[in-house]
Design a protein around this motif. Sequence first.
Motif, PDB file in Angstrom:
ATOM      1  N   ALA B  41      18.117  -0.564  30.352  1.00 38.05           N
ATOM      2  CA  ALA B  41      19.493  -0.351  29.899  1.00 38.05           C
ATOM      3  C   ALA B  41      20.368  -0.669  31.119  1.00 38.05           C
ATOM      4  CB  ALA B  41      19.671   1.063  29.395  1.00 38.05           C
ATOM      5  N   ALA B  42      21.333   0.185  31.442  1.00 38.27           N
ATOM      6  CA  ALA B  42      22.103  -0.064  32.658  1.00 38.27           C
ATOM      7  C   ALA B  42      21.168  -0.065  33.872  1.00 38.27           C
ATOM      8  CB  ALA B  42      23.189   0.994  32.808  1.00 38.27           C
ATOM      9  N   LEU B  43      20.216   0.841  33.886  1.00 33.54           N
ATOM     10  CA  LEU B  43      19.122   0.805  34.874  1.00 33.54           C
ATOM     11  C   LEU B  43      17.921   0.151  34.205  1.00 33.54           C
ATOM     12  CD1 LEU B  43      19.227   4.447  36.313  1.00 33.54           C
ATOM     13  CD2 LEU B  43      20.059   2.385  37.457  1.00 33.54           C
ATOM     14  N   ASP B  44      17.105  -0.555  34.992  1.00 28.28           N
ATOM     15  CA  ASP B  44      15.921  -1.176  34.386  1.00 28.28           C
ATOM     16  C   ASP B  44      14.759  -0.181  34.319  1.00 28.28           C
ATOM     17  OD1 ASP B  44      14.977  -1.078  36.993  1.00 28.28           O
ATOM     18  OD2 ASP B  44      15.304  -3.203  37.357  1.00 28.28           O
ATOM     19  N   GLU B  45      13.780  -0.533  33.515  1.00 32.43           N
ATOM     20  CA  GLU B  45      12.619   0.331  33.298  1.00 32.43           C
ATOM     21  C   GLU B  45      11.939   0.682  34.615  1.00 32.43           C
ATOM     22  OE1 GLU B  45       9.495  -1.551  31.087  1.00 32.43           O
ATOM     23  OE2 GLU B  45       8.255   0.267  31.036  1.00 32.43           O
ATOM     24  N   LYS B  46      11.849  -0.306  35.503  1.00 28.35           N
ATOM     25  CA  LYS B  46      11.120  -0.089  36.760  1.00 28.35           C
ATOM     26  C   LYS B  46      11.755   1.052  37.560  1.00 28.35           C
ATOM     27  CE  LYS B  46       9.233  -2.482  40.769  1.00 28.35           C
ATOM     28  NZ  LYS B  46       9.176  -3.685  41.593  1.00 28.35           N
ATOM     29  N   THR B  47      13.058   1.005  37.672  1.00 29.49           N
ATOM     30  CA  THR B  47      13.760   2.067  38.407  1.00 29.49           C
ATOM     31  C   THR B  47      13.594   3.415  37.710  1.00 29.49           C
ATOM     32  OG1 THR B  47      15.382   0.449  39.153  1.00 29.49           O
ATOM     33  CG2 THR B  47      16.017   2.770  39.304  1.00 29.49           C
ATOM     34  N   LYS B  48      13.711   3.395  36.393  1.00 25.80           N
ATOM     35  CA  LYS B  48      13.635   4.654  35.644  1.00 25.80           C
ATOM     36  C   LYS B  48      12.274   5.321  35.754  1.00 25.80           C
ATOM     37  CE  LYS B  48      17.143   3.875  32.122  1.00 25.80           C
ATOM     38  NZ  LYS B  48      17.322   3.621  30.678  1.00 25.80           N
ATOM     39  N   GLU B  49      11.208   4.523  35.787  1.00 28.33           N
ATOM     40  CA  GLU B  49       9.880   5.124  35.928  1.00 28.33           C
ATOM     41  C   GLU B  49       9.759   5.847  37.279  1.00 28.33           C
ATOM     42  OE1 GLU B  49       7.516   5.842  34.045  1.00 28.33           O
ATOM     43  OE2 GLU B  49       8.166   4.773  32.268  1.00 28.33           O
ATOM     44  N   LEU B  50      10.388   5.286  38.287  1.00 23.67           N
ATOM     45  CA  LEU B  50      10.348   5.938  39.606  1.00 23.67           C
ATOM     46  C   LEU B  50      11.139   7.251  39.574  1.00 23.67           C
ATOM     47  CD1 LEU B  50       8.973   4.909  42.233  1.00 23.67           C
ATOM     48  CD2 LEU B  50      11.251   4.351  43.072  1.00 23.67           C
ATOM     49  N   LEU B  51      12.249   7.243  38.844  1.00 22.17           N
ATOM     50  CA  LEU B  51      13.022   8.485  38.663  1.00 22.17           C
ATOM     51  C   LEU B  51      12.168   9.538  37.955  1.00 22.17           C
ATOM     52  CD1 LEU B  51      16.468   7.043  37.434  1.00 22.17           C
ATOM     53  CD2 LEU B  51      15.893   7.793  39.753  1.00 22.17           C
ATOM     54  N   GLU B  71       2.453   4.509  34.808  1.00 20.95           N
ATOM     55  CA  GLU B  71       3.553   3.628  34.387  1.00 20.95           C
ATOM     56  C   GLU B  71       4.129   2.865  35.593  1.00 20.95           C
ATOM     57  OE1 GLU B  71       4.664   3.138  31.077  1.00 20.95           O
ATOM     58  OE2 GLU B  71       2.734   4.156  30.843  1.00 20.95           O
ATOM     59  N   CYS B  72       4.280   3.555  36.725  1.00 15.65           N
ATOM     60  CA  CYS B  72       4.830   2.912  37.928  1.00 15.65           C
ATOM     61  C   CYS B  72       3.930   1.773  38.398  1.00 15.65           C
ATOM     62  CB  CYS B  72       5.012   3.944  39.049  1.00 15.65           C
ATOM     63  SG  CYS B  72       6.515   4.931  38.850  1.00 15.65           S
ATOM     64  N   VAL B  73       2.621   1.975  38.276  1.00 13.21           N
ATOM     65  CA  VAL B  73       1.682   0.914  38.642  1.00 13.21           C
ATOM     66  C   VAL B  73       1.856  -0.271  37.680  1.00 13.21           C
ATOM     67  CG1 VAL B  73      -0.790   0.328  38.647  1.00 13.21           C
ATOM     68  CG2 VAL B  73       0.039   2.391  39.844  1.00 13.21           C
ATOM     69  N   LYS B  74       1.963   0.026  36.393  1.00 12.75           N
ATOM     70  CA  LYS B  74       2.143  -1.029  35.372  1.00 12.75           C
ATOM     71  C   LYS B  74       3.389  -1.873  35.619  1.00 12.75           C
ATOM     72  CE  LYS B  74       0.242   1.133  31.263  1.00 12.75           C
ATOM     73  NZ  LYS B  74       0.701   1.902  30.117  1.00 12.75           N
ATOM     74  N   VAL B  75       4.504  -1.225  35.981  1.00 12.07           N
ATOM     75  CA  VAL B  75       5.761  -1.973  36.132  1.00 12.07           C
ATOM     76  C   VAL B  75       5.889  -2.602  37.521  1.00 12.07           C
ATOM     77  CG1 VAL B  75       6.998  -0.662  34.365  1.00 12.07           C
ATOM     78  CG2 VAL B  75       7.087   0.104  36.777  1.00 12.07           C
ATOM     79  N   GLY B  76       4.872  -2.420  38.360  1.00 15.97           N
ATOM     80  CA  GLY B  76       4.824  -3.208  39.584  1.00 15.97           C
ATOM     81  C   GLY B  76       5.244  -2.539  40.896  1.00 15.97           C
ATOM     82  N   TRP B  77       5.407  -1.229  40.917  1.00 16.05           N
ATOM     83  CA  TRP B  77       5.690  -0.581  42.209  1.00 16.05           C
ATOM     84  C   TRP B  77       4.459  -0.667  43.099  1.00 16.05           C
ATOM     85  CZ3 TRP B  77      10.425   0.222  43.639  1.00 16.05           C
ATOM     86  CH2 TRP B  77      11.409   0.520  42.683  1.00 16.05           C
ATOM     87  N   LYS B  78       4.681  -0.954  44.378  1.00 15.14           N
ATOM     88  CA  LYS B  78       3.587  -1.040  45.353  1.00 15.14           C
ATOM     89  C   LYS B  78       3.309   0.330  45.962  1.00 15.14           C
ATOM     90  CE  LYS B  78       5.155  -5.645  46.541  1.00 15.14           C
ATOM     91  NZ  LYS B  78       6.187  -6.231  47.418  1.00 15.14           N
ATOM     92  N   ASP B  79       2.116   0.475  46.545  1.00 14.58           N
ATOM     93  CA  ASP B  79       1.720   1.746  47.143  1.00 14.58           C
ATOM     94  C   ASP B  79       2.756   2.254  48.157  1.00 14.58           C
ATOM     95  OD1 ASP B  79      -0.520   1.625  45.623  1.00 14.58           O
ATOM     96  OD2 ASP B  79      -1.941   1.467  47.283  1.00 14.58           O
ATOM     97  N   GLU B  80       3.197   1.388  49.058  1.00 20.87           N
ATOM     98  CA  GLU B  80       4.111   1.840  50.111  1.00 20.87           C
ATOM     99  C   GLU B  80       5.418   2.373  49.513  1.00 20.87           C
ATOM    100  OE1 GLU B  80       3.116   2.066  53.218  1.00 20.87           O
ATOM    101  OE2 GLU B  80       1.203   1.265  52.510  1.00 20.87           O
ATOM    102  N   GLU B  81       5.853   1.734  48.439  1.00 18.12           N
ATOM    103  CA  GLU B  81       7.072   2.188  47.755  1.00 18.12           C
ATOM    104  C   GLU B  81       6.849   3.541  47.089  1.00 18.12           C
ATOM    105  OE1 GLU B  81       8.880  -2.238  46.655  1.00 18.12           O
ATOM    106  OE2 GLU B  81       7.281  -1.370  45.405  1.00 18.12           O
ATOM    107  N   LEU B  82       5.678   3.685  46.484  1.00 17.29           N
ATOM    108  CA  LEU B  82       5.377   4.961  45.832  1.00 17.29           C
ATOM    109  C   LEU B  82       5.226   6.086  46.861  1.00 17.29           C
ATOM    110  CD1 LEU B  82       2.990   3.700  43.007  1.00 17.29           C
ATOM    111  CD2 LEU B  82       5.360   4.504  42.776  1.00 17.29           C
TER     112      LEU B  82
END
Lengths: 118, 118, 118, 118, 118, 118
Positions: B41-51, B71-82
Amino acid sequence: MPNRVDDFSAYRKKMNERIFEIDHLGIKRFFNLDTQAYQDAALDEKTKELLGLVASLVLRCNDCIDYHILECVKVGWKDEELYDAFNVGLVVGGSIVIPHLRHAVETLDLARQSPEES
Amino acid sequence: MPNRVDDFSAYRKKMNERIFEIDHLGIKRFFNLDTQAYQDAALDEKTKELLGLVASLVLRCNDCIDYHILECVKVGWKDEELYDAFNVGLVVGGSIVIPHLRHAVETLDLARQSPEES
Amino acid sequence: MPNRVDDFSAYRKKMNERIFEIDHLGIKRFFNLDTQAYQDAALDEKTKELLGLVASLVLRCNDCIDYHILECVKVGWKDEELYDAFNVGLVVGGSIVIPHLRHAVETLDLARQSPEES
Amino acid sequence: MPNRVDDFSAYRKKMNERIFEIDHLGIKRFFNLDTQAYQDAALDEKTKELLGLVASLVLRCNDCIDYHILECVKVGWKDEELYDAFNVGLVVGGSIVIPHLRHAVETLDLARQSPEES
Amino acid sequence: MPNRVDDFSAYRKKMNERIFEIDHLGIKRFFNLDTQAYQDAALDEKTKELLGLVASLVLRCNDCIDYHILECVKVGWKDEELYDAFNVGLVVGGSIVIPHLRHAVETLDLARQSPEES
Amino acid sequence: MPNRVDDFSAYRKKMNERIFEIDHLGIKRFFNLDTQAYQDAALDEKTKELLGLVASLVLRCNDCIDYHILECVKVGWKDEELYDAFNVGLVVGGSIVIPHLRHAVETLDLARQSPEES
């Protein structure tokens, strides 16, 4: 005329200075860790401030919500994006979050009206 | 051999089906709202999963943490980011979050080992 | 001139009297249990008041923090010791406790200024 | 002369209108779900409002407590019954609930004094 | 064959006996208060058990949920009524309650299967 | 034969090592702050461990309870003193703490049985 967000920022500044004056090593280190947690690293500051905002919403802490909204405005999040973050906080935290959502929406409106944002 | 993350996903699937079978209108609508809250939506799915992940950490819900890590792994967040997101959750929520940090780190390791992530 | 701690104590006294007037057996017994929990037993009152203070900090209840700080001052805890207890509460509870730490530090300063402490 | 309960109701109304103006689909749907959760179904509205009140007490949300007390008065719960519900909230939630019990007792007294209840 | 609800009840019984053996006056009085809070008074036991269940859901305590579901079944609440109470807990407490909703639905199914309920 | 407290300690050790391996500066600093918060300062370690225990009880974290009970036993708190601390946690946190009280009493019994305590 100062609004409640200005009052909060002034009180926060005054009491943080008082806390630093106390000079407790553990407390000072915690404040440093807290500052560093939101700095650019693997995630950028902008993303981290949004994380801090949603964490504050679901933990239902108005002062923390105010602080992170002001930071989110500074780092460039738009209203529509913040509303989307509010919604995540609302769905995760439930209707008990609603009074804090009212507070957050009002804070955002006040932040947009203040001279530094014009 | 199924690990505890696979077990969680299977139990989650089984019980969600049982809940839909109950066919309570309010509960079904809540589940829909929950799904929609993380869509682009205004924020993308990737950002929202991290929230959602950080909200789960500070609210100290292991099942929610597991779900959002997957879900975060699925949408492409890397280990260091997590790890950076884990750190925000730790600083906001305090040492009481540490047992959930251990759980989260183990879940992420398990998620990276599973066939669907290879 | 009454400060916010005096106002809190006056409101607490007034409403506790109103609650006793209601005369609900369960509520009255709970208030008794609460009083007894801090009395000298295997642990002394002084130690127990500090436990009550840290519990109030991590549960983020400003009124409870104010009450236990006033009690901690009465039973003889020194500022440096209370700051150390604040730090335990901060580390356990995380940055979400910071607004309550500001409140606690201000309350302690006000308690030290009041005539009965001079 | 408006009391704090009237002030709360006015603020709640104003900010709910502002939130609807924002027109975020997820947030609007959540507000609808919240309204529907208390309507007559397998359980009647009267019972559900009492559930909402006790949930608000143990989660220690004063605005939520105020809202549900006003609703509980509207649907016909008597003082003695509400005190019994307060007691359940107190025993489940512990002494950390006491400041919210004071608030709740005062709100109920104010609600009984207001013209619409006379 | 004992299921997890039977295991919980057995463990609860064993540890409550161990706690009574410790013979701490404050703890014993608290257990008494807790028992009395759910007895017939201005509100009847049936209503109070439902209050205890929703409080347990929003505070996200599986053991408490299990205990109050077993009590709710004993005092005669029907499945549809309990689902309605679950929904109130879900809307108040948010998606973080969902893992506890899964647990609650499974516990209710297990309680209905046990010989004493047939 | 290892009991659940030994299992917890082993898992805690293994995952803490994994977390240090990740080598996230903020997380490592948080772990250091956490260790330092319980060291002798204005308050001694013995008092601080008891504060950590009660904070863990009211925040309802079984792993944190287990850790602090083991530490409290090491620094010399006696059973009667720990029961008194449990009681403060129970009264502050309410009946929702009872499942964690059962866990705590069992952990203390297990800690007293282990070879290193004999």
